[in-house]
Design a protein around this motif. Structure first.
Motif, PDB file in Angstrom:
ATOM      1  N   LEU A   6       0.836  -1.209   0.000  1.00  0.00           N
ATOM      2  CA  LEU A   6       0.000   0.000   0.000  1.00  0.00           C
ATOM      3  C   LEU A   6       0.866   1.253   0.000  1.00  0.00           C
ATOM      4  O   LEU A   6       0.530   2.254  -0.644  1.00  0.00           O
ATOM      5  N   VAL A   7       1.986   1.195   0.710  1.00  0.00           N
ATOM      6  CA  VAL A   7       2.922   2.329   0.721  1.00  0.00           C
ATOM      7  C   VAL A   7       3.443   2.591  -0.688  1.00  0.00           C
ATOM      8  O   VAL A   7       3.497   3.734  -1.147  1.00  0.00           O
ATOM      9  N   TYR A   8       3.822   1.529  -1.384  1.00  0.00           N
ATOM     10  CA  TYR A   8       4.272   1.683  -2.771  1.00  0.00           C
ATOM     11  C   TYR A   8       3.182   2.335  -3.625  1.00  0.00           C
ATOM     12  O   TYR A   8       3.433   3.244  -4.415  1.00  0.00           O
ATOM     13  N   GLY A   9       1.946   1.836  -3.453  1.00  0.00           N
ATOM     14  CA  GLY A   9       0.839   2.390  -4.213  1.00  0.00           C
ATOM     15  C   GLY A   9       0.616   3.856  -3.917  1.00  0.00           C
ATOM     16  O   GLY A   9       0.328   4.654  -4.818  1.00  0.00           O
ATOM     17  N   ALA A  10       0.770   4.227  -2.662  1.00  0.00           N
ATOM     18  CA  ALA A  10       0.552   5.613  -2.258  1.00  0.00           C
ATOM     19  C   ALA A  10       1.619   6.541  -2.832  1.00  0.00           C
ATOM     20  O   ALA A  10       1.345   7.704  -3.147  1.00  0.00           O
ATOM     21  N   HIS A  11       2.842   6.043  -2.971  1.00  0.00           N
ATOM     22  CA  HIS A  11       3.937   6.883  -3.481  1.00  0.00           C
ATOM     23  C   HIS A  11       3.672   7.365  -4.904  1.00  0.00           C
ATOM     24  O   HIS A  11       4.167   8.417  -5.308  1.00  0.00           O
ATOM     25  N   PHE A  12       2.881   6.610  -5.675  1.00  0.00           N
ATOM     26  CA  PHE A  12       2.621   7.018  -7.050  1.00  0.00           C
ATOM     27  C   PHE A  12       1.861   8.337  -7.120  1.00  0.00           C
ATOM     28  O   PHE A  12       1.935   9.043  -8.125  1.00  0.00           O
ATOM     29  N   ALA A  13       1.143   8.683  -6.064  1.00  0.00           N
ATOM     30  CA  ALA A  13       0.413   9.946  -6.064  1.00  0.00           C
ATOM     31  C   ALA A  13       1.373  11.118  -6.249  1.00  0.00           C
ATOM     32  O   ALA A  13       1.139  12.019  -7.066  1.00  0.00           O
ATOM     33  N   GLU A  14       2.470  11.098  -5.495  1.00  0.00           N
ATOM     34  CA  GLU A  14       3.458  12.174  -5.619  1.00  0.00           C
ATOM     35  C   GLU A  14       4.315  12.004  -6.859  1.00  0.00           C
ATOM     36  O   GLU A  14       4.702  12.994  -7.495  1.00  0.00           O
ATOM     37  N   ASP A  15       4.625  10.770  -7.219  1.00  0.00           N
ATOM     38  CA  ASP A  15       5.445  10.547  -8.416  1.00  0.00           C
ATOM     39  C   ASP A  15       4.732  11.062  -9.670  1.00  0.00           C
ATOM     40  O   ASP A  15       5.362  11.665 -10.552  1.00  0.00           O
ATOM     41  N   LEU A  16       3.428  10.821  -9.749  1.00  0.00           N
ATOM     42  CA  LEU A  16       2.677  11.293 -10.907  1.00  0.00           C
ATOM     43  C   LEU A  16       2.596  12.819 -10.924  1.00  0.00           C
ATOM     44  O   LEU A  16       2.550  13.442 -11.986  1.00  0.00           O
ATOM     45  N   GLU A  17       2.606  13.408  -9.754  1.00  0.00           N
ATOM     46  CA  GLU A  17       2.597  14.867  -9.668  1.00  0.00           C
ATOM     47  C   GLU A  17       3.957  15.437 -10.056  1.00  0.00           C
ATOM     48  O   GLU A  17       4.056  16.459 -10.741  1.00  0.00           O
ATOM     49  N   ASP A  18       5.020  14.764  -9.633  1.00  0.00           N
ATOM     50  CA  ASP A  18       6.381  15.261  -9.878  1.00  0.00           C
ATOM     51  C   ASP A  18       6.862  15.010 -11.305  1.00  0.00           C
ATOM     52  O   ASP A  18       7.760  15.698 -11.792  1.00  0.00           O
ATOM     53  N   CYS A  19       6.302  13.998 -11.966  1.00  0.00           N
ATOM     54  CA  CYS A  19       6.871  13.563 -13.238  1.00  0.00           C
ATOM     55  C   CYS A  19       6.815  14.641 -14.321  1.00  0.00           C
ATOM     56  O   CYS A  19       7.628  14.619 -15.257  1.00  0.00           O
ATOM     57  N   ALA A  20       5.895  15.607 -14.211  1.00  0.00           N
ATOM     58  CA  ALA A  20       5.795  16.652 -15.235  1.00  0.00           C
ATOM     59  C   ALA A  20       7.084  17.453 -15.342  1.00  0.00           C
ATOM     60  O   ALA A  20       7.496  17.853 -16.444  1.00  0.00           O
ATOM     61  N   ARG A  21       7.751  17.681 -14.222  1.00  0.00           N
ATOM     62  CA  ARG A  21       9.010  18.431 -14.227  1.00  0.00           C
ATOM     63  C   ARG A  21      10.142  17.632 -14.875  1.00  0.00           C
ATOM     64  O   ARG A  21      11.192  18.162 -15.206  1.00  0.00           O
ATOM     65  N   PHE A  22       9.911  16.314 -15.024  1.00  0.00           N
ATOM     66  CA  PHE A  22      10.906  15.454 -15.668  1.00  0.00           C
ATOM     67  C   PHE A  22      10.515  15.134 -17.114  1.00  0.00           C
ATOM     68  O   PHE A  22      11.067  14.225 -17.721  1.00  0.00           O
ATOM     69  N   GLY A  23       9.549  15.882 -17.635  1.00  0.00           N
ATOM     70  CA  GLY A  23       9.199  15.750 -19.038  1.00  0.00           C
ATOM     71  C   GLY A  23       8.069  14.800 -19.358  1.00  0.00           C
ATOM     72  O   GLY A  23       7.733  14.614 -20.533  1.00  0.00           O
ATOM     73  N   TRP A  24       7.467  14.188 -18.316  1.00  0.00           N
ATOM     74  CA  TRP A  24       6.399  13.223 -18.566  1.00  0.00           C
ATOM     75  C   TRP A  24       5.034  13.876 -18.408  1.00  0.00           C
ATOM     76  O   TRP A  24       4.802  14.639 -17.483  1.00  0.00           O
ATOM     77  N   GLU A  25       4.145  13.549 -19.303  1.00  0.00           N
ATOM     78  CA  GLU A  25       2.757  13.980 -19.193  1.00  0.00           C
ATOM     79  C   GLU A  25       1.868  12.742 -19.135  1.00  0.00           C
ATOM     80  O   GLU A  25       1.922  11.896 -20.022  1.00  0.00           O
ATOM     81  N   VAL A  26       1.083  12.630 -18.090  1.00  0.00           N
ATOM     82  CA  VAL A  26       0.189  11.485 -17.909  1.00  0.00           C
ATOM     83  C   VAL A  26      -1.243  12.004 -17.907  1.00  0.00           C
ATOM     84  O   VAL A  26      -1.665  12.685 -16.973  1.00  0.00           O
ATOM     85  N   GLU A  27      -1.968  11.696 -18.953  1.00  0.00           N
ATOM     86  CA  GLU A  27      -3.338  12.183 -19.077  1.00  0.00           C
ATOM     87  C   GLU A  27      -4.330  11.152 -18.540  1.00  0.00           C
ATOM     88  O   GLU A  27      -4.109   9.948 -18.623  1.00  0.00           O
ATOM     89  N   GLY A  28      -5.392  11.675 -17.976  1.00  0.00           N
ATOM     90  CA  GLY A  28      -6.478  10.800 -17.530  1.00  0.00           C
ATOM     91  C   GLY A  28      -6.114   9.901 -16.365  1.00  0.00           C
ATOM     92  O   GLY A  28      -6.691   8.827 -16.204  1.00  0.00           O
ATOM     93  N   LYS A  29      -5.156  10.309 -15.540  1.00  0.00           N
ATOM     94  CA  LYS A  29      -4.762   9.463 -14.419  1.00  0.00           C
ATOM     95  C   LYS A  29      -5.892   9.369 -13.382  1.00  0.00           C
ATOM     96  O   LYS A  29      -6.622  10.323 -13.140  1.00  0.00           O
TER      97      LYS A  29
END
Length: 450
Positions: A54-77
């Motif tokens: 569950l901790v791993y799953g929860a970390h994706f919330a911030e990773d998906l938020e941070d990834c834009a600064r690294f050039g990634w765009e995730v639509e419809g998450k």
């Protein structure tokens, strides 16, 4: 031919019991084990493993938020709690199967029922049968404690229940200030719940270094987790819409959708027949044992959380292994409880080993030194996240030996496993200083403090 059905019978198939059974069988002993629920115990079935997933799953919330600064765009998450919950449950099923296969592969007989002491060398099984064993090992673990508060037993949940929730609560109150409370606070917060931690004391994570726990409090509050101290629950009532009304002592009443109690764990000793068998217990009900995990009865042993020594899975495993080696391989093994590393899988996580600064001040009479590194992880810098990490080393000022390391930041439990070896080995601060940094890493901060 033996006068007993088994050389060793283990009551409880958690981490400590399974290890003892497997090692005893590998030494040639005839071993039986009883488990009333599922093989694997708290850690595998309803604790460390599913919680870490569950901790791993929860970390994706911030990773998906941070990834834009690294050039990634995730639509419809979007997040699907039931999908994560069910996938975690499937992994638990897989692990239980592996544990069962391990026991069967070592020719350990598994009894899928509850067991209790029957007096002498007898073990009673809930299927109506009984067996005898030359040696008996109790490894039944502990369970979450729920205080006697009106409405709590009917309406509150404990950590075990989190893995079965039909849906995520929009608002959740968590009672407690320890590692379980802070871990689930981080999980629910990242999944979008409004989280309030209510603690009867005035601090979180008692026993951890004050700078580290204060840093977690600061970061958690920045993330939106609310903390209420010096407050308790008087009554829990369920309303018609399914929400809970919490009557409080020390703060204003609250309306929440779920109330999670994370107020410690108590040994599972009820119905074991301990008193009738002459097995002594302590004030909190824990089974009293000596350094070899032997109880007050010569042929009965106990390991793990039921002894309330150190409630950590790797400790129970070491204790069970030692019992098996001593009984069936002629060894003379005890478990060393000094410098046991621990972690809190909060957001961000904490890791620690050895003495805190306050403990060093008390134990070393003030003859100690501390070194700290307060920094932002490289990933957080580019992501624009202001969250800062803190690493701290405590040394004996007279010998330069490192007596404690305390950390909060990304992946610090992974860093701590290696660092704990250094503390256990009694290395000096100079040994760290002489080690060339591995750059660029967060772990290099450990060898750069001056």
């Amino acid at each position: 031919m033996s006068d007993f059905d088994y050389d060793l019978f283990v009551i409880g198939a958690g981490s400590g019991g399974v290890r003892a059974a497997r090692i005893a069988a590998s030494h040639g002993a005839k071993v039986g084990i009883a488990e009333e629920y599922r093989v694997g115990g708290t850690c595998v079935i309803r604790g460390c493993v599913p919680k870490k997933l569950l901790v791993y799953g929860a970390h994706f919330a911030e990773d998906l938020e941070d990834c834009a600064r690294f050039g990634w765009e995730v639509e419809g998450k979007s997040f699907d709690w039931k999908k994560l919950r069910d996938n975690v449950a499937d992994e638990v099923d897989r692990l239980e199967g592996l544990y069962r296969n391990t026991l069967k592969g070592n020719e350990v007989t598994i009894h899928d029922c509850r067991a209790s002491l029957g007096g002498g060398h007898e073990v009673k099984l809930s299927d109506g049968s009984s067996v005898t064993a030359k040696n008996i090992l109790i490894a039944v673990g502990a369970r979450p404690h729920v205080p006697e508060i009106e409405g709590c037993q009917q309406h509150a949940i404990v950590s075990n229940d989190v893995f079965k929730l039909d849906k995520l609560p929009k608002r959740i109150a968590i009672s407690g200030g320890g590692y379980i409370a802070n871990e689930f606070a981080g999980i629910f917060n990242e999944f979008g719940s409004t989280v309030t931690i209510v603690n009867r004391g005035d601090r979180i994570l008692r026993g951890y270094d004050h700078q580290v726990r204060d840093r977690l409090l600061q970061i958690s509050m920045t993330k939106g987790i609310r903390f209420i101290f010096n407050s308790t629950f008087d009554k829990v009532e369920k309303k018609e819409d399914g929400s809970l009304h919490l009557t409080m002592n020390g703060c204003e009443d609250m309306e929440v959708d779920a109330l999670l109690f994370a107020t410690g764990r108590e040994p599972n000793v009820e119905g074991l027949g301990l008193e009738e068998a002459g097995v002594k217990t302590g004030d909190r009900g824990a089974i009293c044992v000596d350094e070899y995990s032997k109880t007050s009865v010569d042929h009965i042993y106990a390991v793990g959380d039921v002894t309330d020594r150190v409630q950590l899975t790797p400790v129970a495993i070491r204790e069970g292994h030692a019992v098996a080696d001593n009984l069936f391989d002629g060894q003379d093994r005890t478990v060393d409880y000094d410098n046991i590393p621990s972690a809190v899988f909060s957001h961000p996580p904490i890791a620690a080993v050895g003495l805190t600064e306050s403990e060093a001040r008390e134990k070393l009479g003030g003859a100690y030194k501390t070194y700290t590194s307060d920094f932002r992880a490289m990933k957080n810098v580019l992501a624009g996240r202001n969250e800062r990490s803190l690493y701290k080393i405590v040394t004996d000022a007279n010998t330069d030996v490192i007596v404690g390391i305390h950390m909060i930041g990304p992946e610090v439990p992974e860093v701590m496993q290696a660092a704990a070896v250094a503390v256990k080995a009694g290395l000096t601060k100079q040994a760290f200083d002489d080690t060339i940094a591995l750059h660029p890493t967060m772990a290099e901060e450990l060898v750069l403090m001056r």
